[in-house]
Design an enzyme around this catalytic site. Sequence first.
Site, mmCIF file in Angstrom:
data_model
loop_
_atom_site.group_PDB
_atom_site.id
_atom_site.type_symbol
_atom_site.label_atom_id
_atom_site.label_comp_id
_atom_site.label_asym_id
_atom_site.label_seq_id
_atom_site.Cartn_x
_atom_site.Cartn_y
_atom_site.Cartn_z
ATOM 1 N N HIS A 39 51.677 38.069 27.566
ATOM 2 C CA HIS A 39 51.188 38.909 28.661
ATOM 3 C C HIS A 39 51.906 40.248 28.795
ATOM 4 C CE1 HIS A 39 54.797 37.326 30.628
ATOM 5 N NE2 HIS A 39 54.692 38.328 31.470
HETATM 6 C C1 UD1 Z 1 55.010 40.724 36.377
HETATM 7 C C2 UD1 Z 1 56.395 41.235 35.983
HETATM 8 C C3 UD1 Z 1 56.797 40.657 34.629
HETATM 9 C C4 UD1 Z 1 56.684 39.141 34.621
HETATM 10 C C5 UD1 Z 1 55.276 38.747 35.058
HETATM 11 C C6 UD1 Z 1 55.097 37.252 35.112
HETATM 12 C C7 UD1 Z 1 56.897 43.521 36.758
HETATM 13 C C8 UD1 Z 1 57.074 44.915 36.335
HETATM 14 N N1 UD1 Z 1 56.417 42.688 35.838
HETATM 15 O O1 UD1 Z 1 54.093 41.219 35.432
HETATM 16 O O2 UD1 Z 1 58.142 40.997 34.363
HETATM 17 O O3 UD1 Z 1 56.918 38.661 33.312
HETATM 18 O O4 UD1 Z 1 55.040 39.299 36.372
HETATM 19 O O5 UD1 Z 1 53.813 36.929 35.468
HETATM 20 O O6 UD1 Z 1 57.196 43.191 37.877
HETATM 21 N N2 UD1 Z 1 47.249 39.433 38.966
HETATM 22 C C9 UD1 Z 1 46.408 38.467 39.453
HETATM 23 N N3 UD1 Z 1 46.914 37.558 40.327
HETATM 24 C C10 UD1 Z 1 48.197 37.558 40.719
HETATM 25 C C11 UD1 Z 1 49.063 38.548 40.225
HETATM 26 C C12 UD1 Z 1 48.566 39.487 39.345
HETATM 27 O O7 UD1 Z 1 45.228 38.437 39.125
HETATM 28 O O8 UD1 Z 1 48.586 36.686 41.518
HETATM 29 C C13 UD1 Z 1 46.718 40.417 37.996
HETATM 30 C C14 UD1 Z 1 46.305 41.715 38.629
HETATM 31 O O9 UD1 Z 1 45.198 42.200 37.962
HETATM 32 C C15 UD1 Z 1 47.480 42.615 38.350
HETATM 33 C C16 UD1 Z 1 47.947 42.097 36.991
HETATM 34 O O10 UD1 Z 1 47.715 40.697 37.053
HETATM 35 O O11 UD1 Z 1 47.134 43.949 38.346
HETATM 36 C C17 UD1 Z 1 49.384 42.353 36.703
HETATM 37 O O12 UD1 Z 1 50.212 41.874 37.763
HETATM 38 P P1 UD1 Z 1 51.639 42.603 38.044
HETATM 39 O O13 UD1 Z 1 52.370 41.894 39.127
HETATM 40 O O14 UD1 Z 1 51.440 44.053 38.182
HETATM 41 O O15 UD1 Z 1 52.391 42.427 36.660
HETATM 42 P P2 UD1 Z 1 52.532 41.186 35.674
HETATM 43 O O16 UD1 Z 1 51.897 41.539 34.398
HETATM 44 O O17 UD1 Z 1 52.121 39.912 36.336
#
Ligand code: UD1
Length: 363
Positions: free
Chosen positions: A205
Amino acid sequence: MRVTCIVGARPNFMKVAPILAAMRAYPALVARLVHTGQHYDERMSTLFFRELGLPQPDAYLGVGSGSHAVQTARVMELFDAELDQHPADVVLVVGDVNSTIACALVAAKRNILVAHVEAGLRSRDRRMPEEINRILTDQISDYLFTSERSALENLTAEGIDAARVRFVGNVMIDTLVTHRAAAGTRTVVGDLGYQSKQYALITLHRPSNVDTPEAAANTVAAIEAVAARLPVIIPLHPRTSGKLQQFDLLGRVTALPGARVVEPQGYLDFLCLMDNAALVFTDSGGIQEETTALGVPCLTFRDSTERPITVTEGTNVLLGTEAAAVPAAVDAALKGRTGARIPEYWDGKASERIVSILVAGAS
Ligand code: UD1
């Protein structure tokens, strides 16, 4: 002493759970749990609270998704208001997600002591958002709790006083030790139609592996190469499923013979899937550590790791990001590695060490 503990994203929950549990042994320590809401889905957040026995958060900030700047800024504004309402003596943050730096920065500006758990890890790749979060959080932390000894060198090289640094071990392994037996009773492997030690578990991811069409296509080619060697289970992170759909690549993965694409798994099922895997193929940080603790071979599809002890002492191999290198690496990994061992202080007691240091600091 009032300690406010922060969780925001999935990898935070299993780190804070054992720390909160260890705090219960000290009646004079009043713990408060704040969930920023960086992750909010049932399968990215709520499920972990239930499975890990985490108490309901005392405050839920509900920041949700957004660009790095927007997400970080929202956490800062809302956490600042939270501290107005509920002052703290120490703010404890874990790991390297956006919620970590956001809350640490708010606390430091308010002259509240900051404790950073998992301090000092460095990939030396500043294109990773987590690397920026790690460097900045460590600079403004008062207690730097490290999970491997190499972290101290990283911190002193950045001018941080070694007196602030305490090597305590790995809190995520505390949780693994607590829950491994319960995970062993889960039926997820058979339910998905697989057999123990006869499949690879794949999680990918990182933005660098999925956020552009080129990177995502390369990642799909790597998945295909693993799946050509043995059956694969792929719990898909929402970031990855979104990007693969956007780039019209998801069908290539779901169509692979012997592959199952499934939703993000809860803690216990995922631990069960790791423990029974012949091989784990990942770009996660925490999974490199968990596979080392479990003794399961791990191939890390990245060019760098901030967790070098998983390579030097554990079962992890840093593969790089060339899909062409995958077949030979899978074959070598399946033969197993001799001499791998569990790193120092990854013994289930890291949280107790952290809490006793905090309590001693307050007296
Ligand atoms: C975040 C962390 C990363 C960690 C990962 C674990 C940062 C910079 N990155 O990345 O270090 O390895 O979490 O999962 O903080 N989304 C959902 N549902 C949720 C959360 C997110 O659908 O509950 C989707 C959304 O489209 C969102 C995307 O996932 O835009 C990314 O989520 P985000 O929290 O920005 O970063 P991660 O890639 O999850």
